[in-house]
Write a protein that holds these residues in place. Sequence first.
Motif, PDB file in Angstrom:
ATOM      1  N   ARG A   1       0.831  -1.217   0.000  1.00  0.00           N
ATOM      2  CA  ARG A   1       0.000   0.000   0.000  1.00  0.00           C
ATOM      3  C   ARG A   1       0.861   1.260   0.000  1.00  0.00           C
ATOM      4  NH1 ARG A   1      -4.012  -0.719   4.923  1.00  0.00           N
ATOM      5  NH2 ARG A   1      -4.534   1.432   4.332  1.00  0.00           N
ATOM      6  N   ILE A   2       1.910   1.264   0.814  1.00  0.00           N
ATOM      7  CA  ILE A   2       2.801   2.429   0.863  1.00  0.00           C
ATOM      8  C   ILE A   2       3.487   2.633  -0.486  1.00  0.00           C
ATOM      9  CG2 ILE A   2       4.911   3.332   1.914  1.00  0.00           C
ATOM     10  CD1 ILE A   2       4.012   1.962   4.537  1.00  0.00           C
ATOM     11  N   GLU A   3       3.937   1.538  -1.096  1.00  0.00           N
ATOM     12  CA  GLU A   3       4.594   1.633  -2.403  1.00  0.00           C
ATOM     13  C   GLU A   3       3.635   2.179  -3.453  1.00  0.00           C
ATOM     14  OE1 GLU A   3       7.112  -1.173  -5.550  1.00  0.00           O
ATOM     15  OE2 GLU A   3       5.848  -2.093  -4.011  1.00  0.00           O
TER      16      GLU A   3
ATOM     17  N   LEU B   1       1.324   9.402   3.520  1.00  0.00           N
ATOM     18  CA  LEU B   1       2.293   8.319   3.641  1.00  0.00           C
ATOM     19  C   LEU B   1       2.766   8.175   5.084  1.00  0.00           C
ATOM     20  CD1 LEU B   1       4.376   8.970   0.413  1.00  0.00           C
ATOM     21  CD2 LEU B   1       3.062   6.902   0.899  1.00  0.00           C
ATOM     22  N   GLU B   2       3.015   9.291   5.742  1.00  0.00           N
ATOM     23  CA  GLU B   2       3.454   9.253   7.137  1.00  0.00           C
ATOM     24  C   GLU B   2       2.349   8.699   8.037  1.00  0.00           C
ATOM     25  OE1 GLU B   2       6.596  13.011   7.211  1.00  0.00           O
ATOM     26  OE2 GLU B   2       4.517  13.316   7.795  1.00  0.00           O
TER      27      GLU B   2
ATOM     28  N   LEU C   1      -0.086   6.568   7.184  1.00  0.00           N
ATOM     29  CA  LEU C   1      -0.216   5.127   6.973  1.00  0.00           C
ATOM     30  C   LEU C   1       0.952   4.386   7.619  1.00  0.00           C
ATOM     31  CD1 LEU C   1      -1.693   2.755   5.723  1.00  0.00           C
ATOM     32  CD2 LEU C   1      -0.440   3.150   3.594  1.00  0.00           C
ATOM     33  N   THR C   2       2.140   4.952   7.512  1.00  0.00           N
ATOM     34  CA  THR C   2       3.306   4.326   8.142  1.00  0.00           C
ATOM     35  C   THR C   2       3.138   4.271   9.655  1.00  0.00           C
ATOM     36  OG1 THR C   2       4.741   5.115   6.352  1.00  0.00           O
ATOM     37  CG2 THR C   2       5.815   4.429   8.397  1.00  0.00           C
TER      38      THR C   2
END
Length: 209
Positions: free
Chosen positions: A165-167, A179-180, A182-183
Amino acid sequence: MSSQPHSRRRADNTTAAQPTRDLRPVPDPDPVEQVYAAIHEHQAAQMLAEVDPENTFIEALLNTSTAEAADVLQIVTVDDLAAHMPRVILTAITELVHRGRQPTPAEVAGHARGPLNIAPQPSHRSIVLYLAKVYTSRVKSDPWAAAARVIEDSYRRSFAEFGARIEQMADHFAPIEDLEQLTGTAVRQWRNMRERVRQANARSGARTA
């Protein structure tokens, strides 16, 4: 007169000759060998099913008390399982334990006659056959050790799922803040799963100490 044309004709005839077909009937396979092959194939498939962590976990719960099953279910959820049938059975076990009933195969099969809080719900025959296969497994496991393996497998899948998902978000130029976020969600989930693995291993170790 030269004999060369006759020689050429003989060569052509030799080249055109076809091998004689074997018209003898093919013998039927040896039924004894077929039986042994089928037994071997069944045993191999059965062994794979018996050592599967999720099947092993279900087998352990079917052989444990109501109180211990309730303790195990404090740290293992349906979301920790990947295969659908184990998820169905764990849903039935969880519902039974919450009602104070022991999750024996008979209780689970009886409870599964009604609607379960999971979809799609397999046929009752499929559920009964799965319960019979798992319950009669030659591999008997400690419920806490089995729980640790299931959570750890889920933990590993989570790395792959969040990573994908991040990719994907990064490839589509998602905002850095997203992105941060989700991480951060992934890290919190991984910490929770790591702690649950630790708890399950600790309980398993205490039983065998």
